[in-house]
Design a protein around this motif. Structure first.
Motif, PDB file in Angstrom:
ATOM      1  N   MET B 239       0.847  -1.197   0.000  1.00  0.00           N
ATOM      2  CA  MET B 239       0.000   0.000   0.000  1.00  0.00           C
ATOM      3  C   MET B 239       0.883   1.249   0.000  1.00  0.00           C
ATOM      4  SD  MET B 239      -2.796   1.132   2.863  1.00  0.00           S
ATOM      5  CE  MET B 239      -4.310   0.354   2.371  1.00  0.00           C
ATOM      6  N   ASN B 240       0.489   2.241  -0.792  1.00  0.00           N
ATOM      7  CA  ASN B 240       1.213   3.510  -0.781  1.00  0.00           C
ATOM      8  C   ASN B 240       0.848   4.271   0.481  1.00  0.00           C
ATOM      9  OD1 ASN B 240       2.335   3.340  -3.550  1.00  0.00           O
ATOM     10  ND2 ASN B 240       0.159   3.340  -4.101  1.00  0.00           N
ATOM     11  N   LEU B 241       1.846   4.723   1.203  1.00  0.00           N
ATOM     12  CA  LEU B 241       1.612   5.489   2.432  1.00  0.00           C
ATOM     13  C   LEU B 241       2.187   6.886   2.213  1.00  0.00           C
ATOM     14  CD1 LEU B 241       2.544   2.657   4.933  1.00  0.00           C
ATOM     15  CD2 LEU B 241       0.258   3.547   4.475  1.00  0.00           C
ATOM     16  N   ILE B 242       1.274   7.868   2.031  1.00  0.00           N
ATOM     17  CA  ILE B 242       1.693   9.191   1.574  1.00  0.00           C
ATOM     18  C   ILE B 242       1.424  10.222   2.672  1.00  0.00           C
ATOM     19  CG2 ILE B 242       1.452  10.849  -0.299  1.00  0.00           C
ATOM     20  CD1 ILE B 242      -0.164   8.517  -1.754  1.00  0.00           C
ATOM     21  N   PRO B 243       2.470  10.888   3.183  1.00  0.00           N
ATOM     22  CA  PRO B 243       2.244  11.952   4.165  1.00  0.00           C
ATOM     23  C   PRO B 243       1.457  13.105   3.525  1.00  0.00           C
ATOM     24  CG  PRO B 243       4.564  11.322   4.068  1.00  0.00           C
ATOM     25  CD  PRO B 243       3.895  10.691   2.900  1.00  0.00           C
ATOM     26  N   ALA B 244       0.484  13.657   4.268  1.00  0.00           N
ATOM     27  CA  ALA B 244      -0.352  14.719   3.694  1.00  0.00           C
ATOM     28  C   ALA B 244      -0.865  15.638   4.802  1.00  0.00           C
ATOM     29  CB  ALA B 244      -1.523  14.106   2.937  1.00  0.00           C
ATOM     30  N   GLN B 245      -1.372  16.849   4.371  1.00  0.00           N
ATOM     31  CA  GLN B 245      -1.986  17.793   5.311  1.00  0.00           C
ATOM     32  C   GLN B 245      -3.493  17.830   5.066  1.00  0.00           C
ATOM     33  OE1 GLN B 245       1.140  19.216   3.910  1.00  0.00           O
ATOM     34  NE2 GLN B 245       2.023  18.397   5.801  1.00  0.00           N
ATOM     35  N   VAL B 246      -4.238  18.115   6.139  1.00  0.00           N
ATOM     36  CA  VAL B 246      -5.695  18.118   6.030  1.00  0.00           C
ATOM     37  C   VAL B 246      -6.226  19.521   6.322  1.00  0.00           C
ATOM     38  CG1 VAL B 246      -7.837  17.208   7.011  1.00  0.00           C
ATOM     39  CG2 VAL B 246      -5.851  15.710   6.724  1.00  0.00           C
ATOM     40  N   LEU B 275     -10.265  14.620  11.211  1.00  0.00           N
ATOM     41  CA  LEU B 275      -8.884  14.175  11.027  1.00  0.00           C
ATOM     42  C   LEU B 275      -7.936  15.208  11.597  1.00  0.00           C
ATOM     43  CD1 LEU B 275      -9.017  12.898   7.325  1.00  0.00           C
ATOM     44  CD2 LEU B 275      -8.978  11.494   9.388  1.00  0.00           C
ATOM     45  N   PRO B 276      -6.792  14.773  12.127  1.00  0.00           N
ATOM     46  CA  PRO B 276      -5.796  15.755  12.573  1.00  0.00           C
ATOM     47  C   PRO B 276      -5.186  16.469  11.364  1.00  0.00           C
ATOM     48  CG  PRO B 276      -4.903  13.542  12.714  1.00  0.00           C
ATOM     49  CD  PRO B 276      -6.330  13.389  12.310  1.00  0.00           C
ATOM     50  N   ALA B 277      -4.387  17.481  11.656  1.00  0.00           N
ATOM     51  CA  ALA B 277      -3.826  18.285  10.564  1.00  0.00           C
ATOM     52  C   ALA B 277      -2.823  17.494   9.729  1.00  0.00           C
ATOM     53  CB  ALA B 277      -3.171  19.537  11.135  1.00  0.00           C
ATOM     54  N   GLU B 278      -2.086  16.633  10.407  1.00  0.00           N
ATOM     55  CA  GLU B 278      -1.103  15.818   9.687  1.00  0.00           C
ATOM     56  C   GLU B 278      -1.601  14.377   9.639  1.00  0.00           C
ATOM     57  OE1 GLU B 278       2.086  16.755   8.573  1.00  0.00           O
ATOM     58  OE2 GLU B 278       1.612  18.867   9.033  1.00  0.00           O
ATOM     59  N   ILE B 279      -1.629  13.793   8.452  1.00  0.00           N
ATOM     60  CA  ILE B 279      -2.051  12.401   8.343  1.00  0.00           C
ATOM     61  C   ILE B 279      -1.132  11.658   7.373  1.00  0.00           C
ATOM     62  CG2 ILE B 279      -4.503  12.819   8.789  1.00  0.00           C
ATOM     63  CD1 ILE B 279      -4.707  12.353   5.597  1.00  0.00           C
ATOM     64  N   TYR B 358      -6.818   6.327   6.287  1.00  0.00           N
ATOM     65  CA  TYR B 358      -6.090   7.447   6.881  1.00  0.00           C
ATOM     66  C   TYR B 358      -5.415   6.950   8.150  1.00  0.00           C
ATOM     67  CZ  TYR B 358      -9.054  10.224   3.796  1.00  0.00           C
ATOM     68  OH  TYR B 358      -9.688  10.723   2.707  1.00  0.00           O
ATOM     69  N   PHE B 359      -4.123   7.282   8.284  1.00  0.00           N
ATOM     70  CA  PHE B 359      -3.382   6.850   9.465  1.00  0.00           C
ATOM     71  C   PHE B 359      -2.804   8.047  10.191  1.00  0.00           C
ATOM     72  CE2 PHE B 359      -2.954   3.329   6.419  1.00  0.00           C
ATOM     73  CZ  PHE B 359      -3.543   2.319   7.154  1.00  0.00           C
ATOM     74  N   SER B 360      -2.639   7.864  11.496  1.00  0.00           N
ATOM     75  CA  SER B 360      -1.966   8.898  12.281  1.00  0.00           C
ATOM     76  C   SER B 360      -0.455   8.751  12.093  1.00  0.00           C
ATOM     77  CB  SER B 360      -2.324   8.719  13.755  1.00  0.00           C
ATOM     78  OG  SER B 360      -1.321   9.286  14.554  1.00  0.00           O
ATOM     79  N   PRO B 361       0.245   9.824  11.747  1.00  0.00           N
ATOM     80  CA  PRO B 361       1.700   9.695  11.578  1.00  0.00           C
ATOM     81  C   PRO B 361       2.408   9.468  12.912  1.00  0.00           C
ATOM     82  CG  PRO B 361       0.992  11.972  11.199  1.00  0.00           C
ATOM     83  CD  PRO B 361      -0.243  11.170  11.441  1.00  0.00           C
ATOM     84  N   GLU B 362       1.756   9.826  14.036  1.00  0.00           N
ATOM     85  CA  GLU B 362       2.423   9.653  15.332  1.00  0.00           C
ATOM     86  C   GLU B 362       2.495   8.181  15.738  1.00  0.00           C
ATOM     87  OE1 GLU B 362      -0.125  12.526  15.935  1.00  0.00           O
ATOM     88  OE2 GLU B 362       1.521  13.655  15.023  1.00  0.00           O
ATOM     89  N   ASN B 363       1.335   7.508  15.798  1.00  0.00           N
ATOM     90  CA  ASN B 363       1.345   6.134  16.292  1.00  0.00           C
ATOM     91  C   ASN B 363       1.001   5.103  15.217  1.00  0.00           C
ATOM     92  OD1 ASN B 363      -1.356   6.502  15.923  1.00  0.00           O
ATOM     93  ND2 ASN B 363      -1.849   6.689  18.109  1.00  0.00           N
TER      94      ASN B 363
END
Lengths: 289, 368
Positions: B239-246, B275-279, B358-363
């Motif tokens: 799966m492509n996991l792409i950092p993004a802003q919301v 969603l949080p700002a960073e995902i 959508y995933f949390s970049p923190e955990n």
């Protein structure tokens, strides 16, 4: 390849053979002298050269060595002592091999807490010089009531052999995949069932190694034999020593040589019969899964 | 009643914890696959179920019976090992009947069961041979025969296909699946191969570092991975996991993905989400489509993509893979084989937003 290279290759090969043959002759020389001397009469030994072949073959020295040579006051030849050695070596080899196989099986496949320490201790036993244990062992045999008997000698040799046989079997069984034991456990087999049905049938090469090693050690042993035997239980090595040392008057070299060959024959024979398995067993691992 | 119930299982060697609080329950007829990278504890867990490894805490029940302290032979299980573990000095027939022989099953029953299993696995001509005279695939069959003949409550498979070559592996995989369907057996199967897990399982347990990451049906694991580890581990290509802003505005969710040398790619999710700002946006390669002419695809909303620079094109026969860079990560799209996509050219791609994660970049946990 050029013809020049072929020529130098061939010459190298011949040179190699020449060296090997030279060494072989060098090593065979004592045996040759023993054999020829044992087939000569005393008269011929006195007059002839050491290296010459016998002019007249005589087997009388062999007969004398076997059945009538004198060791001290006894003049029965090597025969009774030879059987003592057989009665001592066969059970001692068998028992030490079986115990070593079981020990090795435990150390390789049934690891327990402190197994490494135990194994190190058993290995340490291989390196204790014989002389160190003579006195305590004599005391121990006395306490057990088997001092000066063949069972006593068997006991000593089994104890001394277990270190080596354990090492042999442990190193062999370590190469057998652990999953084999796990599969057998799931199949419902227990400790001894797994040993007898799965491990023992795989063990012929290492059993051969253990038997040859132990037989050679025990048959050729002199120190334990002379220390722990009584008048009726001396092994052949001790008897040979007595025969050679207790001649009066003229030294019967031919009888001494014949006796020495008789005493050495069984170990030679075992190696000739099973020698190729010895090499194979020392180098081969077990079966791959 | 569950055929296998694992309750708060713990396993530690001294201070090293191998398995943490494992809870699994499967029904009769389930095909449970334990999957994870090497060292994740999946084989240890299988050995604990078999009783070959003692456990530090918790309980294991097989067929409703507590077997936590019971020895392997009394657990009513059969096991197939990675190395097959056939008894080298015994013939194939004796390998298969050894367990029955140990248990004192009478000769007639042994022969009947042997014949039945040999027919089932088509190994009748091999019965007199020794394992050393068999090919890898044949050994595999014999190992399965040894398990089948026992007719246990639970079958355990420890990476049984990993020693076979690629082609044989695929055909044996199909056979195991068929066997499972025919016998309706309950199976626990360990593998590190996620494709094996997907194709065989009715239920998958994804493990990492001795902790269960997710338990679920293959489709659930694949479509709704519980975290980024599962998302990345299951599926090939991953799966492509792409950092993004919301940015949330007017009941819609605007997602901005940074790009090198171009304006951010902005896509709009019509669903209002918290969603949080960073995902991290997770999207499967097959959920990235060619934008032109595919507007009719369900779930493919307007504004769900844009023109991107294609870097590499990999035709794979049935599909063509196109690789671009989004949010600093390579992103792979699985396109139709006849796609006109070209390397080093702009190409319109669209994300199927009904299927993204959508995933949390923190955990790394799933957010939707």
């Amino acid at each position: 390849m050029t013809s020049k290279a072929v020529t130098s290759n061939t010459m190298l090969r011949w040179g190699l053979y020449a060296v090997l043959i030279l060494f072989a002759l060098f090593y065979l020389m004592p045996l040759f002298v023993m054999l020829t001397t044992s087939l000569k009469s005393l008269e011929e030994i006195r007059t002839g050269s050491l290296l010459s072949l016998p002019r007249e073959l005589t087997f009388a020295p062999w007969a004398e060595a076997w059945s009538s040579a004198c060791a001290g006051t006894q003049c029965q030849g090597l025969r009774p002592f030879f059987w003592n050695s057989v009665l001592m070596a066969v059970p001692a080899v068998a028992i030490s091999t079986i115990v070593g196989a079981l020990n090795g099986y435990v150390f390789a496949q049934w690891r327990f807490r402190g197994a490494n320490l135990f194994f190190a201790a058993i290995l340490f036993g291989c390196f204790i010089p014989f002389q160190v244990v003579l006195l305590p062992m004599a005391q121990m045999l006395g306490l057990m009531g088997i001092a000066g008997t063949i069972p006593g000698l068997i006991f000593v040799h089994v104890i001394y052999g277990i270190g080596f046989t354990t090492l042999f079997f442990r190193n062999y069984y370590v190469t057998i995949p652990q999953e084999l034991v796990r599969a057998a456990k799931v199949d419902g087999a227990g400790f001894f069932r797994i040993f007898f049905a799965i491990f023992l049938p795989l063990s012929l090469p290492i059993i051969t190694v253990s038997v040859i090693w132990q037989f050679t050690q025990i048959w050729n042993d002199f120190l334990f034999g002379v220390s722990f035997s009584g008048p009726g239980s001396q092994p052949v090595t001790v008897a040979l020593n007595n025969i050679v040392n207790s001649t009066t008057g003229v030294k019967a070299y031919n009888v001494d040589m014949a006796a020495a060959i008789i005493a050495a024959a069984p170990t030679l024979l075992v190696y000739v019969i099973a020698g190729k398995y010895f090499i194979r067993g020392l180098t081969a691992g077990s079966v791959k899964g | 009643m569950p055929i296998l119930e694992i309750d708060h299982l713990q396993k530690a060697y001294g201070d090293t914890h191998i398995l943490h609080d494992i809870n699994i329950s499967i029904e009769p007829g389930d095909f449970l696959v334990l999957v994870g990278p090497s060292g994740c504890g999946k084989s240890t867990l299988l050995n604990c179920i078999a009783g070959l490894e003692p456990i530090t805490g918790g309980t294991i029940r097989i067929g409703g019976r507590d077997v936590t302290g019971v020895s392997p032979k009394d657990r009513d299980i059969a096991m197939v090992f990675q190395s097959y573990a056939l008894y080298p000095t015994m013939s194939v027939a004796r390998n298969i009947t050894f367990g029955m022989q140990v248990r004192g099953v009478d000769k007639a029953t042994q022969a009947a069961k042997l014949a039945e299993v040999a027919r089932q696995l088509q190994i009748e001509p091999l019965l007199a041979r020794k394992p050393g005279q068999l090919s890898g695939g044949q050994r595999q069959r014999v190992a399965m025969g040894r398990a089948l003949v026992r007719d246990p409550k639970l079958f355990l498979f420890d990476e049984p296909l990993s020693n076979l070559d690629a082609k044989l592996r695929v055909s044996m995989r199909t056979e195991i699946k068929k066997l499972h369907q025919d016998l309706n057996a309950s199976i626990v199967y360990v593998t590190h191969d996620q494709i094996e897990a997907m194709t065989l399982a009715t239920k998958i347990v994804v493990m990492k570092g001795g902790v269960i990451q997710q338990i679920g049906a293959p489709a659930e694991i694949y479509n709704r991975p519980a975290n980024m580890f599962v998302a990345d581990f299951m599926g090939s290509p991953a799966m492509n996991l792409i950092p993004a802003q919301v940015r949330s505005e007017g009941g819609q969710t605007r997602i901005e993905i940074a790009r090198e040398g171009a304006a951010p790619l902005v896509i709009t999710d019509p669903v209002a989400r918290q969603l949080p700002a960073e995902i991290v946006l997770g999207v499967r390669p097959e959920d990235i489509h060619e934008a032109t002419g595919s507007a009719h695809l369900p779930g493919l909303a307007q504004g769900a993509g844009g023109e991107v620079m294609i870097e590499i094109v990999e035709p794979a026969g049935a599909d063509t893979f196109a690789v671009t860079h989004l949010g600093g990560k390579p992103v792979t799209a699985r396109l139709r084989a006849e796609s006109a996509v070209r390397a080093r050219a702009m190409f319109p791609l669209a994300f199927d937003l009904s299927k993204v994660s959508y995933f949390s970049p923190e955990n790394g946990e799933r957010l939707n």
